[in-house]
Design an enzyme around this catalytic site. Sequence first.
Site, PDB file in Angstrom:
ATOM      1  N   LEU A  96       0.815  -1.214   0.000  1.00  0.00           N
ATOM      2  CA  LEU A  96       0.000   0.000   0.000  1.00  0.00           C
ATOM      3  C   LEU A  96       0.850   1.266   0.000  1.00  0.00           C
ATOM      4  CD1 LEU A  96      -2.787  -1.161   2.496  1.00  0.00           C
ATOM      5  CD2 LEU A  96      -2.752  -1.315  -0.009  1.00  0.00           C
ATOM      6  N   HIS A 107      -3.279   4.193  -2.716  1.00  0.00           N
ATOM      7  CA  HIS A 107      -4.275   3.406  -1.978  1.00  0.00           C
ATOM      8  C   HIS A 107      -4.872   4.229  -0.834  1.00  0.00           C
ATOM      9  CE1 HIS A 107      -1.436   0.144  -3.508  1.00  0.00           C
ATOM     10  NE2 HIS A 107      -2.582  -0.192  -4.045  1.00  0.00           N
ATOM     11  N   GLN A 120      -4.725 -12.672 -12.536  1.00  0.00           N
ATOM     12  CA  GLN A 120      -4.525 -11.527 -13.433  1.00  0.00           C
ATOM     13  C   GLN A 120      -3.079 -11.344 -13.859  1.00  0.00           C
ATOM     14  OE1 GLN A 120      -6.097  -8.831 -10.297  1.00  0.00           O
ATOM     15  NE2 GLN A 120      -4.559  -7.388 -11.018  1.00  0.00           N
ATOM     16  N   SER A 137       3.046   3.946  -7.800  1.00  0.00           N
ATOM     17  CA  SER A 137       2.724   2.555  -8.135  1.00  0.00           C
ATOM     18  C   SER A 137       3.536   1.622  -7.246  1.00  0.00           C
ATOM     19  CB  SER A 137       3.071   2.289  -9.605  1.00  0.00           C
ATOM     20  OG  SER A 137       3.104   0.892  -9.858  1.00  0.00           O
TER      21      SER A 137
HETATM   22  P1  AMP Z   1      -3.365  -2.355  -6.909  1.00  0.00           P
HETATM   23  O1  AMP Z   1      -3.040  -2.655  -5.486  1.00  0.00           O
HETATM   24  O2  AMP Z   1      -2.201  -1.913  -7.721  1.00  0.00           O
HETATM   25  O3  AMP Z   1      -4.199  -3.436  -7.554  1.00  0.00           O
HETATM   26  O4  AMP Z   1      -4.311  -1.081  -6.869  1.00  0.00           O
HETATM   27  C1  AMP Z   1      -5.464  -1.057  -6.077  1.00  0.00           C
HETATM   28  C2  AMP Z   1      -6.259   0.169  -6.428  1.00  0.00           C
HETATM   29  O5  AMP Z   1      -5.457   1.321  -6.189  1.00  0.00           O
HETATM   30  C3  AMP Z   1      -6.674   0.222  -7.898  1.00  0.00           C
HETATM   31  O6  AMP Z   1      -8.005   0.712  -7.986  1.00  0.00           O
HETATM   32  C4  AMP Z   1      -5.691   1.173  -8.489  1.00  0.00           C
HETATM   33  O7  AMP Z   1      -6.169   1.858  -9.623  1.00  0.00           O
HETATM   34  C5  AMP Z   1      -5.494   2.140  -7.329  1.00  0.00           C
HETATM   35  N1  AMP Z   1      -4.247   2.889  -7.480  1.00  0.00           N
HETATM   36  C6  AMP Z   1      -2.993   2.384  -7.654  1.00  0.00           C
HETATM   37  N2  AMP Z   1      -2.101   3.386  -7.805  1.00  0.00           N
HETATM   38  C7  AMP Z   1      -2.812   4.535  -7.749  1.00  0.00           C
HETATM   39  C8  AMP Z   1      -2.470   5.920  -7.866  1.00  0.00           C
HETATM   40  N3  AMP Z   1      -1.209   6.318  -8.068  1.00  0.00           N
HETATM   41  N4  AMP Z   1      -3.458   6.826  -7.754  1.00  0.00           N
HETATM   42  C9  AMP Z   1      -4.751   6.445  -7.551  1.00  0.00           C
HETATM   43  N5  AMP Z   1      -5.136   5.164  -7.430  1.00  0.00           N
HETATM   44  C10 AMP Z   1      -4.177   4.227  -7.543  1.00  0.00           C
END
Ligand code: AMP
Length: 300
Positions: A33, A37, A61, A185
């Site tokens: 996180l 997040h 995925q 990210s």
């Molecule tokens: P993940 O853990 O990468 O699967 O992401 C979980 C959620 O967080 C998803 O809805 C992503 O689009 C969102 N998310 C990841 N990085 C960002 C970011 N930099 N800004 C906004 N939302 C994000």
Amino acid sequence: MIIARGLDEIDLARAQLAIAGRSVAYVPTMGALHAGHRSLMALAHEYGDAVIVSIFVNPLQFGPDEDYARYPRQLEADLEICRDAHVDVVFTPSVSDFYPAGRQVTLSAGALGSILEGASRPGHFDGVLTVVSKFFNIVRPDVAIFGKKDAQQLACIRRMVTDLNSPVRIIGAPIVREPDGLAVSSRNRYLTQAERTSALALSQGMLAASRQKTPSAALHAARQMIAAEPGVEVDYLSVVQPGSLAEVSADYTGPALILVAAQVGTTRLIDNADLVFSPIVSPDGSNSVVGSPEPTPAVV
Ligand code: AMP
């Protein structure tokens, strides 16, 4: 904060929220996180009386050559972030509980899932929709929050909710960026210092595109910015309509999205920005396309 590790525990926690009459806003994550997040969790508090976060690295995925095995896992640190964000329930199922042997049924994201990101990652969005649909059935949220960072994922989820009549309201959350513009990210930690500097070309390309007045100028500006960086190998760069993700024509007017995916070293990165192209009548009376006076900034 309740930590539900199994299906029985999440069922109990969800039932207690229902008995208390509390609406639920849900944030699905794969953990590791970060500020992106956290922004989703903060937004979730605006949409629900209680916030449920799931942490699950979904094997469905990831392609066979992708980073499932090395994807960062840091549960204790993640739980601390959730506590800090006043999350009510964290659901952290195991792969074997979530996907018991014998399962056969999966979802297909259809055509929307096979273009752009889906063309390079076959089956990726089928895996995303299958896991999200399962989580929706278990968590039964009123609202679910997804980041616009994963724009095609958000489009596929909106399509799924519409096509399957899921009773969940979907909210898209703005992209959270580092101070220099790089979209936050979980995969940024794979980047070396030099690669991280190269990766900035992506957000700079998105910003350059958002300042242009026509789809072709937006594409050209982004391409120039990104091509100038030798450390970045572009997979796709495209200006599309927000819902269908179909490429826009040169005279397109209305809201659009510019999407990019690129390889930086061994790391695949994605970014995007909202664009708006408005028609105006030129002095000679013909219609042309101009950008909105204040295009949505790609970097905030
Ligand atoms: P993940 O853990 O990468 O699967 O992401 C979980 C959620 O967080 C998803 O809805 C992503 O689009 C969102 N998310 C990841 N990085 C960002 C970011 N930099 N800004 C906004 N939302 C994000």
